[in-house]
Scaffold this motif. Structure first.
Motif, PDB file in Angstrom:
ATOM      1  N   PHE A 118       0.853  -1.165   0.000  1.00 21.51           N
ATOM      2  CA  PHE A 118       0.000   0.000   0.000  1.00 21.51           C
ATOM      3  C   PHE A 118       0.895   1.222   0.000  1.00 21.51           C
ATOM      4  N   PRO A 119       0.635   2.246  -0.764  1.00 22.23           N
ATOM      5  CA  PRO A 119      -0.470   2.403  -1.700  1.00 22.23           C
ATOM      6  C   PRO A 119      -0.136   1.965  -3.123  1.00 22.23           C
ATOM      7  N   HIS A 120       1.084   1.547  -3.388  1.00 25.74           N
ATOM      8  CA  HIS A 120       1.497   1.266  -4.770  1.00 25.74           C
ATOM      9  C   HIS A 120       1.124  -0.129  -5.257  1.00 25.74           C
ATOM     10  N   ARG A 121       0.908  -1.055  -4.348  1.00 27.15           N
ATOM     11  CA  ARG A 121       0.526  -2.429  -4.740  1.00 27.15           C
ATOM     12  C   ARG A 121      -0.671  -2.869  -3.898  1.00 27.15           C
ATOM     13  N   PRO A 122      -1.867  -2.420  -4.231  1.00 28.63           N
ATOM     14  CA  PRO A 122      -3.026  -2.767  -3.395  1.00 28.63           C
ATOM     15  C   PRO A 122      -3.389  -4.244  -3.497  1.00 28.63           C
ATOM     16  N   ASP A 123      -3.941  -4.762  -2.412  1.00 22.34           N
ATOM     17  CA  ASP A 123      -4.438  -6.141  -2.406  1.00 22.34           C
ATOM     18  C   ASP A 123      -5.744  -6.253  -3.174  1.00 22.34           C
ATOM     19  N   SER A 124      -6.512  -5.153  -3.222  1.00 25.67           N
ATOM     20  CA  SER A 124      -7.767  -5.171  -3.954  1.00 25.67           C
ATOM     21  C   SER A 124      -8.130  -3.760  -4.418  1.00 25.67           C
ATOM     22  N   VAL A 125      -8.956  -3.708  -5.438  1.00 23.10           N
ATOM     23  CA  VAL A 125      -9.495  -2.455  -5.965  1.00 23.10           C
ATOM     24  C   VAL A 125     -10.997  -2.654  -6.096  1.00 23.10           C
ATOM     25  N   ASP A 126     -11.784  -1.694  -5.632  1.00 22.37           N
ATOM     26  CA  ASP A 126     -13.231  -1.868  -5.619  1.00 22.37           C
ATOM     27  C   ASP A 126     -13.913  -0.518  -5.788  1.00 22.37           C
ATOM     28  N   TRP A 127     -15.201  -0.525  -6.083  1.00 19.61           N
ATOM     29  CA  TRP A 127     -16.038   0.662  -6.167  1.00 19.61           C
ATOM     30  C   TRP A 127     -16.820   0.780  -4.872  1.00 19.61           C
ATOM     31  N   VAL A 128     -17.020   1.996  -4.385  1.00 15.08           N
ATOM     32  CA  VAL A 128     -17.843   2.224  -3.201  1.00 15.08           C
ATOM     33  C   VAL A 128     -19.012   3.127  -3.585  1.00 15.08           C
ATOM     34  N   SER A 129     -20.117   2.990  -2.868  1.00 14.85           N
ATOM     35  CA  SER A 129     -21.306   3.779  -3.190  1.00 14.85           C
ATOM     36  C   SER A 129     -21.313   5.141  -2.508  1.00 14.85           C
ATOM     37  N   GLN A 130     -20.461   5.328  -1.520  1.00 20.50           N
ATOM     38  CA  GLN A 130     -20.320   6.626  -0.867  1.00 20.50           C
ATOM     39  C   GLN A 130     -18.857   6.814  -0.486  1.00 20.50           C
ATOM     40  N   PHE A 131     -18.470   8.054  -0.240  1.00 15.73           N
ATOM     41  CA  PHE A 131     -17.074   8.382   0.022  1.00 15.73           C
ATOM     42  C   PHE A 131     -16.723   8.003   1.458  1.00 15.73           C
ATOM     43  N   GLU A 132     -16.635   6.680   1.683  1.00 16.20           N
ATOM     44  CA  GLU A 132     -16.393   6.169   3.021  1.00 16.20           C
ATOM     45  C   GLU A 132     -15.805   4.766   2.914  1.00 16.20           C
ATOM     46  N   ALA A 133     -14.763   4.510   3.678  1.00 14.12           N
ATOM     47  CA  ALA A 133     -14.174   3.177   3.719  1.00 14.12           C
ATOM     48  C   ALA A 133     -14.925   2.337   4.744  1.00 14.12           C
ATOM     49  N   PRO A 134     -14.907   1.020   4.614  1.00 17.48           N
ATOM     50  CA  PRO A 134     -15.593   0.184   5.601  1.00 17.48           C
ATOM     51  C   PRO A 134     -14.921   0.311   6.969  1.00 17.48           C
ATOM     52  N   PRO A 135     -15.700   0.423   8.051  1.00 16.85           N
ATOM     53  CA  PRO A 135     -15.108   0.553   9.388  1.00 16.85           C
ATOM     54  C   PRO A 135     -14.644  -0.799   9.943  1.00 16.85           C
ATOM     55  N   ASP A 136     -13.698  -0.735  10.876  1.00 16.03           N
ATOM     56  CA  ASP A 136     -13.243  -1.917  11.624  1.00 16.03           C
ATOM     57  C   ASP A 136     -12.825  -3.075  10.734  1.00 16.03           C
ATOM     58  N   VAL A 137     -11.990  -2.804   9.740  1.00 14.65           N
ATOM     59  CA  VAL A 137     -11.576  -3.852   8.806  1.00 14.65           C
ATOM     60  C   VAL A 137     -10.482  -4.731   9.408  1.00 14.65           C
ATOM     61  N   ALA A 138      -9.381  -4.131   9.803  1.00 12.11           N
ATOM     62  CA  ALA A 138      -8.267  -4.916  10.329  1.00 12.11           C
ATOM     63  C   ALA A 138      -7.179  -3.979  10.826  1.00 12.11           C
ATOM     64  N   ASP A 139      -6.167  -4.558  11.457  1.00 11.10           N
ATOM     65  CA  ASP A 139      -4.982  -3.784  11.824  1.00 11.10           C
ATOM     66  C   ASP A 139      -4.033  -3.752  10.630  1.00 11.10           C
ATOM     67  N   ASN A 140      -3.147  -2.784  10.616  1.00  8.68           N
ATOM     68  CA  ASN A 140      -2.170  -2.635   9.532  1.00  8.68           C
ATOM     69  C   ASN A 140      -2.863  -2.622   8.170  1.00  8.68           C
ATOM     70  N   TYR A 141      -3.836  -1.750   8.044  1.00  6.65           N
ATOM     71  CA  TYR A 141      -4.699  -1.697   6.882  1.00  6.65           C
ATOM     72  C   TYR A 141      -4.729  -0.265   6.361  1.00  6.65           C
ATOM     73  N   GLY A 142      -4.655  -0.093   5.074  1.00  4.80           N
ATOM     74  CA  GLY A 142      -4.715   1.236   4.483  1.00  4.80           C
ATOM     75  C   GLY A 142      -5.771   1.303   3.396  1.00  4.80           C
ATOM     76  N   VAL A 143      -6.378   2.464   3.241  1.00  6.10           N
ATOM     77  CA  VAL A 143      -7.398   2.688   2.215  1.00  6.10           C
ATOM     78  C   VAL A 143      -7.079   3.986   1.495  1.00  6.10           C
ATOM     79  N   ARG A 144      -7.225   3.945   0.195  1.00  2.94           N
ATOM     80  CA  ARG A 144      -7.101   5.163  -0.603  1.00  2.94           C
ATOM     81  C   ARG A 144      -8.382   5.289  -1.417  1.00  2.94           C
ATOM     82  N   LEU A 145      -9.152   6.334  -1.146  1.00  4.64           N
ATOM     83  CA  LEU A 145     -10.387   6.599  -1.882  1.00  4.64           C
ATOM     84  C   LEU A 145     -10.121   7.749  -2.841  1.00  4.64           C
TER      85      LEU A 145
END
Length: 78
Positions: A1-28
Motif C-alpha cells: 500500500f499504496p502502490h501495490r493494493p491487495d484489492s481495488v473496488d467501487w464504493v457507493s459513498q465516500f467512506e471506507a468500511p469501518p473496523d476492517v483490520a490492523d495494519n490496513y490502508g485505504v485510498r479513496l
C-alpha cells in the motif's frame, strides 16, 4: 500500500468500511461535483491517521491537503 493494493473496488459513498483490520490502508479517489458554487465544509474521521486532499481541477498534481487526522477516531466521529 499504496502502490501495490491487495484489492481495488467501487464504493457507493465516500467512506471506507469501518473496523476492517490492523495494519490496513485505504485510498479513496473520486470526483466531487458540487451543485452550486460557494463555501463547503469537509470533515474527516480516520482510524490511526488520515488526510483529505482536494484539487481545484481534475489533475491530481494540484491536490492540496485540506484536512488531517493525526490520531485515532471512531467511525463517523467528526
Amino acid at each position: 500500500f499504496p502502490h501495490r493494493p491487495d484489492s481495488v473496488d467501487w464504493v457507493s459513498q465516500f467512506e471506507a468500511p469501518p473496523d476492517v483490520a490492523d495494519n490496513y490502508g485505504v485510498r479513496l479517489t473520486g470526483f466531487l461535483l458540487p451543485p452550486e458554487s460557494g463555501e463547503y465544509r469537509f470533515y474527516l474521521s480516520s482510524d490511526d491517521e488520515g488526510a483529505l486532499f482536494l484539487s481545484t481541477d481534475d489533475s491530481p498534481a494540484n491536490a492540496r491537503r485540506i484536512a488531517h487526522e493525526p490520531l485515532w477516531t471512531a467511525s463517523r466521529d467528526w
